[in-house]
Design a protein around this motif. Sequence first.
Motif, mmCIF file in Angstrom:
data_model
loop_
_atom_site.group_PDB
_atom_site.id
_atom_site.type_symbol
_atom_site.label_atom_id
_atom_site.label_comp_id
_atom_site.label_asym_id
_atom_site.label_seq_id
_atom_site.Cartn_x
_atom_site.Cartn_y
_atom_site.Cartn_z
ATOM 1 N N GLN A 3 0.635 -1.592 0.029
ATOM 2 C CA GLN A 3 0.400 -0.363 -0.010
ATOM 3 C C GLN A 3 0.882 1.225 0.327
ATOM 4 N N GLN A 21 -9.812 18.557 -5.211
ATOM 5 C CA GLN A 21 -10.503 17.752 -5.894
ATOM 6 C C GLN A 21 -11.517 18.061 -6.115
ATOM 7 N N GLN A 25 -12.881 17.732 -9.863
ATOM 8 C CA GLN A 25 -14.375 17.200 -9.952
ATOM 9 C C GLN A 25 -15.439 18.581 -10.435
ATOM 10 N N GLY A 65 -13.105 6.207 2.655
ATOM 11 C CA GLY A 65 -12.350 7.102 1.053
ATOM 12 C C GLY A 65 -12.842 8.302 0.686
ATOM 13 N N GLY A 67 -12.122 11.086 0.711
ATOM 14 C CA GLY A 67 -11.262 11.554 -0.421
ATOM 15 C C GLY A 67 -11.514 13.580 0.772
ATOM 16 N N ASN A 71 -17.980 13.923 -1.531
ATOM 17 C CA ASN A 71 -20.174 13.099 -2.196
ATOM 18 C C ASN A 71 -20.204 13.244 -0.315
ATOM 19 N N ASP A 92 -10.400 8.013 5.993
ATOM 20 C CA ASP A 92 -10.020 8.218 4.806
ATOM 21 C C ASP A 92 -8.269 8.647 5.337
ATOM 22 N N TYR A 93 -7.458 7.509 4.441
ATOM 23 C CA TYR A 93 -5.936 7.659 5.174
ATOM 24 C C TYR A 93 -4.971 8.631 4.468
ATOM 25 N N ARG A 97 -6.101 15.222 2.817
ATOM 26 C CA ARG A 97 -8.304 15.164 2.115
ATOM 27 C C ARG A 97 -8.958 15.316 3.098
ATOM 28 N N LEU A 115 -8.562 1.637 5.193
ATOM 29 C CA LEU A 115 -9.599 1.062 4.205
ATOM 30 C C LEU A 115 -9.678 -1.077 4.549
ATOM 31 N N ASN A 131 -16.382 5.366 -3.257
ATOM 32 C CA ASN A 131 -16.448 6.253 -4.410
ATOM 33 C C ASN A 131 -15.062 5.437 -4.701
ATOM 34 N N HIS A 132 -14.509 5.302 -5.612
ATOM 35 C CA HIS A 132 -13.648 5.232 -5.948
ATOM 36 C C HIS A 132 -12.243 5.778 -5.610
HETATM 37 C C1 LIG Z 1 -9.913 9.139 -6.335
HETATM 38 S S1 LIG Z 1 -10.065 9.379 -4.410
HETATM 39 C C2 LIG Z 1 -11.896 9.428 -3.716
HETATM 40 C C3 LIG Z 1 -12.768 10.171 -3.083
HETATM 41 C C4 LIG Z 1 -13.840 10.327 -2.721
HETATM 42 N N1 LIG Z 1 -14.582 9.674 -2.957
HETATM 43 C C5 LIG Z 1 -14.329 10.707 -4.491
HETATM 44 O O1 LIG Z 1 -15.490 10.155 -4.860
HETATM 45 O O2 LIG Z 1 -14.340 12.410 -4.474
HETATM 46 C C6 LIG Z 1 -9.291 7.993 -3.606
HETATM 47 C C7 LIG Z 1 -9.301 8.431 -2.319
HETATM 48 O O3 LIG Z 1 -9.462 7.354 -1.352
HETATM 49 C C8 LIG Z 1 -8.251 6.627 -0.445
HETATM 50 N N2 LIG Z 1 -7.669 5.927 -0.097
HETATM 51 C C9 LIG Z 1 -6.687 5.992 -0.698
HETATM 52 N N3 LIG Z 1 -6.309 4.023 -0.200
HETATM 53 C C10 LIG Z 1 -6.746 4.154 0.238
HETATM 54 C C11 LIG Z 1 -6.799 3.111 1.304
HETATM 55 N N4 LIG Z 1 -6.069 1.826 1.838
HETATM 56 N N5 LIG Z 1 -7.660 3.509 3.004
HETATM 57 C C12 LIG Z 1 -8.816 4.636 3.064
HETATM 58 N N6 LIG Z 1 -7.999 5.599 2.012
HETATM 59 C C13 LIG Z 1 -7.524 4.809 1.245
HETATM 60 C C14 LIG Z 1 -7.433 7.817 -0.793
HETATM 61 O O4 LIG Z 1 -6.651 9.194 -0.387
HETATM 62 C C15 LIG Z 1 -8.431 9.655 -1.621
HETATM 63 O O5 LIG Z 1 -9.407 9.904 -1.079
#
Ligand SMILES: C[S@@+](CC[C@H](N)C(=O)[O-])C[C@H]1O[C@@H](n2cnc3c(N)ncnc32)[C@H](O)[C@@H]1O
Length: 259
Positions: A3, A21, A25, A65, A67, A71, A92-93, A97, A115, A131-132
């Motif tokens: 990770q 974002q 977005q 997650g 971000g 959302n 979120d990690y 964000r 996660l 989401n994403h």
């Molecule tokens: C593309 S962004 C999407 C953010 C939000 N869900 C949206 O739809 O606008 C991906 C998010 O996932 C978080 N993320 C990725 N891997 C993660 C993990 N292992 N644990 C927690 N958050 C994670 C990232 O920090 C980032 O904020």
Amino acid sequence: MTQHHPDVEIAAGNPWYLADQFCSQLGTRGRRRVIEDRWRVFDAMLHDWRERHGHARVLTVLDAGCGDGINLVGLRGAAAHQDLLINLFGLDYNPLRLARARRAAPQVRLQQGSLYSLPFAGDRFDVVLCNHVIEHVPDATRALAELSRVLRPGGLLILGVPNEGCLMGRARNRFVQPRIGRTTDHVHFFTAPSLTDALRGAGFCVQRLERETFFFPCSYVNACCNEFGVGHWLMSGLRRLLPSQAGGLIAASEKTANG
Ligand SMILES: C[S@@+](CC[C@H](N)C(=O)[O-])C[C@H]1O[C@@H](n2cnc3c(N)ncnc32)[C@H](O)[C@@H]1O
């Protein structure tokens, strides 16, 4: 696959961990259109699920997650639309964000965490939105197991991913814009069948799969089309004509009693 560590990536100036974002977005009319369409899908999925589950009016909801918190804003809109009281949590990690999410949605309980080990008790949430995110997570099976653990039996998981494994997505990443393919931090490139397989493998019962926009294999053309009403309409038409080449996938699934 290990990770990524957000602090390391932030210090290295990795734009995937830094970019605003809200700007990327929601910064233009076209981008906002895509996100507002997505919010309508979340709203409809929540509505359908509530219809099957006795129209509960108070729900505990996690945006896993989250971000920058886009959302969280959308979920609050859906709650207002359905006259719901939601107890909203975000995780979120990436600390950068989370700080932005705190500014965008000060009333939401936000926590830093992964996660892979969500800092919540089992069966805690009625609804989880993710989401994403899982396309970024090397061990998606483990992440889905964690999402299932924190969801109560019968609870709703709304899972959105880019449809990047489709022909158009692969064409973009390999030939049209190979730089995206080289630099993306996505580690999974889902299609509708691989997404539903992953969900079923994690014990979810997939209720509904929605497709969003169209995967034009050039991000500039994609963005331009969505800026104009007629372009957005064209993208919707192309998606209906070629659903396997949609830009994104959103699945509504329920945690089964033995999930
Ligand atoms: C593309 S962004 C999407 C953010 C939000 N869900 C949206 O739809 O606008 C991906 C998010 O996932 C978080 N993320 C990725 N891997 C993660 C993990 N292992 N644990 C927690 N958050 C994670 C990232 O920090 C980032 O904020």
